[in-house]
Design a protein around this motif. Structure first.
Motif, PDB file in Angstrom:
ATOM      1  N   VAL A 114       0.843  -1.199   0.000  1.00 30.05           N
ATOM      2  CA  VAL A 114       0.000   0.000   0.000  1.00 30.05           C
ATOM      3  C   VAL A 114       0.881   1.252   0.000  1.00 30.05           C
ATOM      4  N   LEU A 115       1.943   1.238   0.767  1.00 31.50           N
ATOM      5  CA  LEU A 115       2.856   2.383   0.810  1.00 31.50           C
ATOM      6  C   LEU A 115       3.511   2.625  -0.551  1.00 31.50           C
ATOM      7  N   LEU A 116       3.899   1.564  -1.235  1.00 37.61           N
ATOM      8  CA  LEU A 116       4.475   1.722  -2.567  1.00 37.61           C
ATOM      9  C   LEU A 116       3.484   2.343  -3.537  1.00 37.61           C
ATOM     10  N   ALA A 117       2.226   1.943  -3.443  1.00 40.98           N
ATOM     11  CA  ALA A 117       1.207   2.523  -4.323  1.00 40.98           C
ATOM     12  C   ALA A 117       0.990   3.994  -4.004  1.00 40.98           C
ATOM     13  N   VAL A 118       0.973   4.327  -2.729  1.00 36.83           N
ATOM     14  CA  VAL A 118       0.760   5.724  -2.328  1.00 36.83           C
ATOM     15  C   VAL A 118       1.928   6.599  -2.795  1.00 36.83           C
ATOM     16  N   LEU A 119       3.141   6.073  -2.707  1.00 40.50           N
ATOM     17  CA  LEU A 119       4.321   6.842  -3.105  1.00 40.50           C
ATOM     18  C   LEU A 119       4.542   6.850  -4.611  1.00 40.50           C
ATOM     19  N   GLY A 120       3.800   6.025  -5.344  1.00 35.27           N
ATOM     20  CA  GLY A 120       3.941   5.991  -6.798  1.00 35.27           C
ATOM     21  C   GLY A 120       5.236   5.352  -7.258  1.00 35.27           C
ATOM     22  N   ALA A 121       5.614   4.248  -6.654  1.00 41.29           N
ATOM     23  CA  ALA A 121       6.861   3.577  -6.995  1.00 41.29           C
ATOM     24  C   ALA A 121       6.776   2.935  -8.379  1.00 41.29           C
ATOM     25  N   GLY A 122       7.916   2.663  -8.953  1.00 49.17           N
ATOM     26  CA  GLY A 122       7.982   1.990 -10.247  1.00 49.17           C
ATOM     27  C   GLY A 122       8.557   2.888 -11.321  1.00 49.17           C
ATOM     28  N   ARG A 123       9.397   2.321 -12.159  1.00 42.18           N
ATOM     29  CA  ARG A 123      10.067   3.106 -13.193  1.00 42.18           C
ATOM     30  C   ARG A 123       9.181   3.356 -14.406  1.00 42.18           C
ATOM     31  N   LEU A 124       8.446   2.351 -14.809  1.00 39.33           N
ATOM     32  CA  LEU A 124       7.642   2.478 -16.018  1.00 39.33           C
ATOM     33  C   LEU A 124       6.274   3.081 -15.758  1.00 39.33           C
ATOM     34  N   GLY A 125       6.037   3.514 -14.557  1.00 37.46           N
ATOM     35  CA  GLY A 125       4.741   4.074 -14.216  1.00 37.46           C
ATOM     36  C   GLY A 125       4.387   5.302 -15.024  1.00 37.46           C
ATOM     37  N   ARG A 126       5.363   6.128 -15.320  1.00 35.18           N
ATOM     38  CA  ARG A 126       5.098   7.338 -16.105  1.00 35.18           C
ATOM     39  C   ARG A 126       4.734   6.997 -17.541  1.00 35.18           C
ATOM     40  N   LEU A 127       5.441   6.030 -18.114  1.00 37.57           N
ATOM     41  CA  LEU A 127       5.108   5.600 -19.470  1.00 37.57           C
ATOM     42  C   LEU A 127       3.732   4.944 -19.511  1.00 37.57           C
ATOM     43  N   TRP A 128       3.446   4.139 -18.503  1.00 38.39           N
ATOM     44  CA  TRP A 128       2.141   3.473 -18.412  1.00 38.39           C
ATOM     45  C   TRP A 128       1.027   4.507 -18.270  1.00 38.39           C
ATOM     46  N   ALA A 129       1.249   5.544 -17.488  1.00 37.89           N
ATOM     47  CA  ALA A 129       0.222   6.561 -17.274  1.00 37.89           C
ATOM     48  C   ALA A 129      -0.058   7.358 -18.540  1.00 37.89           C
ATOM     49  N   ALA A 130       0.864   7.377 -19.474  1.00 37.03           N
ATOM     50  CA  ALA A 130       0.673   8.134 -20.707  1.00 37.03           C
ATOM     51  C   ALA A 130      -0.086   7.356 -21.784  1.00 37.03           C
ATOM     52  N   THR A 131      -0.361   6.086 -21.553  1.00 38.34           N
ATOM     53  CA  THR A 131      -1.069   5.286 -22.563  1.00 38.34           C
ATOM     54  C   THR A 131      -2.543   5.681 -22.631  1.00 38.34           C
ATOM     55  N   PRO A 132      -3.165   5.514 -23.796  1.00 40.29           N
ATOM     56  CA  PRO A 132      -4.582   5.857 -23.935  1.00 40.29           C
ATOM     57  C   PRO A 132      -5.499   5.053 -23.010  1.00 40.29           C
ATOM     58  N   LEU A 133      -5.129   3.811 -22.729  1.00 39.10           N
ATOM     59  CA  LEU A 133      -5.946   2.980 -21.842  1.00 39.10           C
ATOM     60  C   LEU A 133      -6.041   3.602 -20.455  1.00 39.10           C
TER      61      LEU A 133
END
Length: 84
Positions: A57-76
């Motif tokens: 839960v803490l990792l999700a709150v802090l927004g961990a992960g390297r590819l998260g920014r690329l994933w967030a930019a997808t149309p889906l």
């Protein structure tokens, strides 16, 4: 079906892909594993399963992960922001 979710959670959390659903599923899974061995042999409030659930839960709150920014930019994800 649960056996397929474990590797998905294991890949999604470090990569930052679908972090909220992966962290929620991982936390629920670890709490279910903790509840399967009730009453525990050691301290029930500092069990490793509960610590892992809190870390997810803490990792999700802090927004961990390297590819998260690329994933967030997808149309889906733009159509379904809960996947971030």
């Amino acid at each position: 079906m649960v056996a397929l979710r474990i590797p998905a959670i294991g890949l999604d959390v470090p990569l930052g892909i679908a972090m909220w659903p992966a962290a929620a599923a991982g936390a629920v899974l670890t709490v279910m594993m903790w509840s399967a061995v009730l009453p525990p042999a050691n301290n029930p409030f500092m069990d490793d399963h509960l610590i892992y659930a809190a870390v997810l839960v803490l990792l999700a709150v802090l927004g961990a992960g390297r590819l998260g920014r690329l994933w967030a930019a997808t149309p889906l994800v733009r159509r379904a922001p809960w996947l971030t």
